[in-house]
Design an enzyme around this catalytic site. Sequence first.
Site, PDB file in Angstrom:
ATOM      1  N   ARG A 132       0.981  -1.526  -0.108  1.00  0.00           N
ATOM      2  CA  ARG A 132      -0.155  -0.553  -0.035  1.00  0.00           C
ATOM      3  C   ARG A 132       0.906   0.685  -0.433  1.00  0.00           C
ATOM      4  O   ARG A 132       1.483   2.078   0.540  1.00  0.00           O
ATOM      5  CB  ARG A 132      -0.742   0.244   1.381  1.00  0.00           C
ATOM      6  CG  ARG A 132      -2.033   1.024   1.198  1.00  0.00           C
ATOM      7  CD  ARG A 132      -3.621   1.503   2.023  1.00  0.00           C
ATOM      8  NE  ARG A 132      -2.261   1.438   3.417  1.00  0.00           N
ATOM      9  CZ  ARG A 132      -2.533   1.324   4.740  1.00  0.00           C
ATOM     10  NH1 ARG A 132      -3.273   1.266   5.240  1.00  0.00           N
ATOM     11  NH2 ARG A 132      -1.878   2.476   5.656  1.00  0.00           N
ATOM     12  N   SER A 166      -2.693  -2.296   6.387  1.00  0.00           N
ATOM     13  CA  SER A 166      -4.273  -2.870   6.399  1.00  0.00           C
ATOM     14  C   SER A 166      -5.647  -2.187   5.545  1.00  0.00           C
ATOM     15  O   SER A 166      -4.708  -1.381   5.587  1.00  0.00           O
ATOM     16  CB  SER A 166      -4.490  -3.040   8.355  1.00  0.00           C
ATOM     17  OG  SER A 166      -3.667  -1.724   9.010  1.00  0.00           O
ATOM     18  N   LYS A 334      11.846   2.805   5.484  1.00  0.00           N
ATOM     19  CA  LYS A 334      11.727   3.701   5.293  1.00  0.00           C
ATOM     20  C   LYS A 334      13.438   4.921   4.515  1.00  0.00           C
ATOM     21  O   LYS A 334      12.926   5.900   3.776  1.00  0.00           O
ATOM     22  CB  LYS A 334      11.198   5.330   6.092  1.00  0.00           C
ATOM     23  CG  LYS A 334      10.318   4.915   6.562  1.00  0.00           C
ATOM     24  CD  LYS A 334       9.652   5.286   7.618  1.00  0.00           C
ATOM     25  CE  LYS A 334       7.553   4.965   7.192  1.00  0.00           C
ATOM     26  NZ  LYS A 334       7.307   3.301   8.694  1.00  0.00           N
ATOM     27  N   LYS A 395      12.341  10.305  10.709  1.00  0.00           N
ATOM     28  CA  LYS A 395      11.524   9.085  11.279  1.00  0.00           C
ATOM     29  C   LYS A 395      12.607   8.219  11.326  1.00  0.00           C
ATOM     30  O   LYS A 395      13.200   7.530  10.192  1.00  0.00           O
ATOM     31  CB  LYS A 395      11.373   8.918   9.321  1.00  0.00           C
ATOM     32  CG  LYS A 395       9.649   9.629   9.417  1.00  0.00           C
ATOM     33  CD  LYS A 395       8.447   9.066   8.142  1.00  0.00           C
ATOM     34  CE  LYS A 395       7.874  10.130   7.302  1.00  0.00           C
ATOM     35  NZ  LYS A 395       7.146   9.159   6.169  1.00  0.00           N
ATOM     36  N   GLY A 400       3.899   1.229  11.824  1.00  0.00           N
ATOM     37  CA  GLY A 400       2.714   0.788  12.733  1.00  0.00           C
ATOM     38  C   GLY A 400       2.436   2.153  13.232  1.00  0.00           C
ATOM     39  O   GLY A 400       0.950   2.609  14.576  1.00  0.00           O
ATOM     40  N   ARG A 499      -8.175   7.802   5.410  1.00  0.00           N
ATOM     41  CA  ARG A 499      -8.785   7.707   6.296  1.00  0.00           C
ATOM     42  C   ARG A 499      -8.121   9.456   6.406  1.00  0.00           C
ATOM     43  O   ARG A 499      -7.816   9.721   5.781  1.00  0.00           O
ATOM     44  CB  ARG A 499      -6.557   7.189   7.019  1.00  0.00           C
ATOM     45  CG  ARG A 499      -6.706   5.703   7.456  1.00  0.00           C
ATOM     46  CD  ARG A 499      -6.060   5.639   7.659  1.00  0.00           C
ATOM     47  NE  ARG A 499      -3.980   5.438   7.163  1.00  0.00           N
ATOM     48  CZ  ARG A 499      -3.326   5.029   7.831  1.00  0.00           C
ATOM     49  NH1 ARG A 499      -3.080   4.700   8.490  1.00  0.00           N
ATOM     50  NH2 ARG A 499      -2.179   5.271   5.930  1.00  0.00           N
TER      51      ARG A 499
HETATM   52  P1  ADP Z   1       4.284   4.588   9.619  1.00  0.00           P
HETATM   53  O1  ADP Z   1       4.507   3.549   8.927  1.00  0.00           O
HETATM   54  O2  ADP Z   1       4.683   4.039  10.793  1.00  0.00           O
HETATM   55  O3  ADP Z   1       2.588   4.479   9.136  1.00  0.00           O
HETATM   56  P2  ADP Z   1       4.372   7.089   8.187  1.00  0.00           P
HETATM   57  O4  ADP Z   1       5.613   7.056   7.849  1.00  0.00           O
HETATM   58  O5  ADP Z   1       3.407   6.639   7.485  1.00  0.00           O
HETATM   59  O6  ADP Z   1       4.384   6.161   9.067  1.00  0.00           O
HETATM   60  O7  ADP Z   1       4.360   8.112   9.401  1.00  0.00           O
HETATM   61  C1  ADP Z   1       2.650   8.612  10.098  1.00  0.00           C
HETATM   62  C2  ADP Z   1       1.967   9.554  10.149  1.00  0.00           C
HETATM   63  O8  ADP Z   1       2.391  10.229  10.093  1.00  0.00           O
HETATM   64  C3  ADP Z   1       1.514   9.378   8.854  1.00  0.00           C
HETATM   65  O9  ADP Z   1       0.254   8.595   8.471  1.00  0.00           O
HETATM   66  C4  ADP Z   1       1.217  11.131   8.307  1.00  0.00           C
HETATM   67  O10 ADP Z   1       0.060  11.656   9.216  1.00  0.00           O
HETATM   68  C5  ADP Z   1       1.809  11.839   9.117  1.00  0.00           C
HETATM   69  N1  ADP Z   1       3.089  11.953   8.040  1.00  0.00           N
HETATM   70  C6  ADP Z   1       4.498  11.101   7.714  1.00  0.00           C
HETATM   71  N2  ADP Z   1       5.474  11.528   6.856  1.00  0.00           N
HETATM   72  C7  ADP Z   1       4.467  12.814   6.924  1.00  0.00           C
HETATM   73  C8  ADP Z   1       4.906  14.034   5.957  1.00  0.00           C
HETATM   74  N3  ADP Z   1       6.306  14.023   5.494  1.00  0.00           N
HETATM   75  N4  ADP Z   1       4.340  15.456   6.540  1.00  0.00           N
HETATM   76  C9  ADP Z   1       3.303  15.020   6.868  1.00  0.00           C
HETATM   77  N5  ADP Z   1       2.900  14.419   7.809  1.00  0.00           N
HETATM   78  C10 ADP Z   1       3.569  13.536   8.053  1.00  0.00           C
HETATM   79 MG    MG Z   2       4.236   1.993   7.309  1.00  0.00          MG
HETATM   80 MG    MG Z   3       1.863   5.553   7.730  1.00  0.00          MG
END
Ligand code: ADP
Ligand code: MG
Ligand code: MG
Length: 523
Positions: A132, A166, A334, A395, A400, A499
């Site tokens: 995804r 998911s 990442k 990050k 999760g 979402r």
């Molecule tokens: P995970 O693998 O834990 O889901 P993500 O990279 O998706 O990690 O980050 C979790 C959440 O943080 C995302 O669903 C989003 O809401 C926010 N987020 C992540 N990266 C960004 C970004 N570059 N700009 C704005 N919000 C972000």
């Molecule tokens: Mg993820």
């Molecule tokens: Mg995510």
Amino acid sequence: MSIPLLPSWPPSLPSEAVSYLSDQATDYALAHGIVYRPVALSPTTAPALDSAIHAPFSLLPSPFPRALFDRAQSIQPAYDLLYAQVSSDHTFLQRVIGQSVIHVDEFQKQLWDIYISVKDDLVQPLSLGLFRSDYLLHDAASEGEKGSRSGELELKQVEFNTISASFGALCTKVNGLHRHLASTTDYLGAHEQLKSLDNLPLNAAQEVLIEGLAKAHAAYNATAQAYVLFVVQEGERNAFDQRPLEHALQAQGIRVVRQTFAEIAQRMSLTGQDRKLLLAHPVLGEIEISVVYYRAGYGPSDYASAKDWETRKQLERSRAIKCPSIAVQLAGAKKVQQVLAEPDRLEPLLSTIGMENKVNEMRETFSDLYPLDTSPLGQKGYELAQTEPQNFVLKPQREGGGNNVYREDIPGFLAQLEAGEGEKGAVAKRQAYILMSLIKPPAGLGNYLVKAATKDARAGAVLAKDTVSELGVYGAVLFENGAEKVKVHHHRSGGYLLRTKGRESDEGGVAVGFSVIDSPLLI
Ligand code: ADP
Ligand code: MG
Ligand code: MG
């Protein structure tokens, strides 16, 4: 003046109308299994197994530009094949994960050690990726002027998930919910755009995931009846996003069994030259496993002890098809996303898989991504993290939700990370992270968020005036490593997750209650 994405959105509905619609919606949700297990009564008890509450959802679909929705769908096949290719490119993984991240990240090191120990001794050439790719809309005009809109929206990738992606089932059903309300109530005339079901695209997410699993099961080619194994967390609240996939497989005559790592450890064995994966199940007897589908195992807390890591390793060594294999899980780091955004990285990979025509389209979805190493790009990243943290998110290599560090918290976090380390140690520690520019979603959206009662809040719909929606697109690829290029046995992309959360919350976990499951209203 802020120009709204869609005029008169969110529609202002009288409170009786909101109650009426949310009652209809809540019963639809309960009737159709848009549900979670309730929160456990105390942290030490498991959630009740005999009741459910509805999952949080939005009352209305959320406006999303049709062209960018289509773009996300059309780029997905290239993304799927790109990550399949990365997972089979040992040199790439070695350089990106094996040379830096694993020295400072114990979880990645554990994954890496298993990857190295199994990679030259595989009895199963096939792997299944149920992917995804997640995006936010970026309002390029907001860079300078907060809240202003010029219609210049871009689709920016948040991350690419290669394990336990998911909500395919629940989001498919929320699309059903929104279509139901639109067709039976016309949303009480709330908005012109809600009048045509053509604006509420059907969601193929659940189908894409099921078909991927079914194709993998068929490709395993068992002599006797084999089972698809769902590896799950103990006390999983989100079980009803998983069960519909099981039920659909079962309806096709494919048997399914759910087990935790602890149960697998007790019951598994590998037999014969080809290391068939057998489970001695107390009720089902001795069964052979065709496909191992991980809905657990994506984070450190899923491995309570060395024993669980040993279990993962044995599963990887087996003849069962893994979804995902350890290499595919590593490809979803990442760090890989950051490296793919470096100059000249994407081109050779896309040209290997015959997708070189997608380079620009894909690159346009990248935000600015930086390593924090000693390279010029890494030095620039480190400087930006100190001088303008308000534009960034930091990050780690985790999945999760809840793991990122945002904005002004970044410098202090880095200082603490580096405390007591010499220059060399500090640089090494930083390499466990990537720095990503913040995507700035457009203002002017909103929705009614419907949540079940908690101890702090009543059940029902609450208007959130400023919301942010994250779009995910699914893809399923069954492939094997080729000498140079992956050989694809099955590939289908499509379906979505939307979402939605209030802008004030940085992270958007659905299960933790920050965001709700939504569907797009194409505009
Ligand atoms: P995970 O693998 O834990 O889901 P993500 O990279 O998706 O990690 O980050 C979790 C959440 O943080 C995302 O669903 C989003 O809401 C926010 N987020 C992540 N990266 C960004 C970004 N570059 N700009 C704005 N919000 C972000
Ligand atoms: Mg993820
Ligand atoms: Mg995510």
